[in-house]
Write an enzyme that holds these catalytic residues in place. Sequence first.
Site, PDB file in Angstrom:
ATOM      1  CG  HIS A 137      -1.949   1.062   1.204  1.00 18.01           C
ATOM      2  ND1 HIS A 137      -1.643   2.360   1.533  1.00 18.01           N
ATOM      3  CD2 HIS A 137      -3.254   1.055   0.843  1.00 18.01           C
ATOM      4  CE1 HIS A 137      -2.747   3.101   1.386  1.00 18.01           C
ATOM      5  NE2 HIS A 137      -3.727   2.314   0.969  1.00 18.01           N
ATOM      6  CD  GLU A 139      -1.190   5.411   5.902  1.00 17.72           C
ATOM      7  OE1 GLU A 139      -2.338   5.556   5.398  1.00 17.72           O
ATOM      8  OE2 GLU A 139      -0.995   5.282   7.116  1.00 17.72           O
ATOM      9  CB  THR A 178      -3.862   6.388   8.977  1.00 18.27           C
ATOM     10  OG1 THR A 178      -3.985   6.314   7.547  1.00 18.27           O
ATOM     11  CG2 THR A 178      -2.621   7.149   9.358  1.00 18.27           C
ATOM     12  CG  ASN A 238     -10.849   4.673   3.980  1.00 13.81           C
ATOM     13  OD1 ASN A 238     -12.048   4.920   4.109  1.00 13.81           O
ATOM     14  ND2 ASN A 238     -10.146   5.153   2.959  1.00 13.81           N
TER      15      ASN A 238
END
Length: 336
Positions: A137, A139, A178, A238
């Site tokens: 990913h 991030e 996150t 998310n």
Amino acid sequence: MTFPSLAKQPITLRLCGPRGFCAGVDRAIQIVVLALKEFGAPVYVRHEIVHNRYVVEGLEAKGAIFVEELDEIPEEHRKQPVVFSAHGVPKSVPADAASRNLFYLDATCPLVSKVHKQAMRHNKLGRHVVLIGHAGHPEVIGTMGQLPEGAVSLVETIEDAELYTPSDPDNLGFVTQTTLSVDDTAGVIKRLHERFPNLTAPAADSICYATTNRQEAVKQAAPGCDLFLIVGAPNSSNSKRLVEVALRAGATRSVLVQRASEIEWDSLGDLRTVGLSAGASAPEVIVNEIIEAFRDRYDMVIELADTVEETENFLVNRELRHVPLTTQDMAFVNGE
Ligand code: 2E4
Ligand code: SF4
């Protein structure tokens, strides 16, 4: 004589709040819009600014050009700005931009930057960093790339936490992506703590407020839902977590959709209660499109399933604060 009934089937649509755009997404989109106003087209954006095709295509229509790497920016456009996406970048990326004399604007969400700082702090204090997150990913690539090679180990699952064998088990600090599942991550952290009692936690939670709030709202709304729709893209971490949360909390079925046109109406079966939420990168205009598609087909009652109110707001980069936004720009930035 009897006539077939033309009445629409009644349905309850449980609409979760908070849903959709978070403060970090709002800020990132604003940065691209403001850069286009201030510097003119084209504005380059490294990676999808947020993981949503509707947003990306809307910005392309305004003159943004999306690339995956800086070497895709043609020589003749090297004076135009390049924006780094909300997910964050490894340290090598701004360094590479500087060496190419590119002018860059960093749209990394401040809450992702905070995780970068937490990882750097662990490192400065001599701790090996355990990053809990999903391999590949952007991030995770960005957070790992804050520190030299070998300074961070990635743990994705409880099984990874079980098998992880650090060279110095008493000198570890963790951070997380996150956008993880709050419940799964708690399990991974618990296992790591059991195995490595001296593991140091970050000063503040790394799973962000928006991730936590959207998961909690879906969790509360899911019991009794025959179907739970989550608006979001297949590459949106998310959003995918919200589908998992809905299923675990009791929804019979949960599906990730990018647009109303993706809903396979014939396969939905007999619906009484449908849950609806949206990932942090999904614009409200698509939520509304889906609500209208249900209204066309069902006798729909909307039930608001609100949990907390969000008031977070992140300022854009200093260079762009003086640039005014029109009402139309504001609507786009807000996903309307
Ligand atoms: C940056 C950090 O990370 P995810 O795949 O969920 O990103 P997406 O673009 O879907 O959502 C916005 C975002 C950006 C979330 N966290
Ligand atoms: Fe920032 Fe959280 Fe939004 Fe990601 S989901 S952009 S970390 S506020």
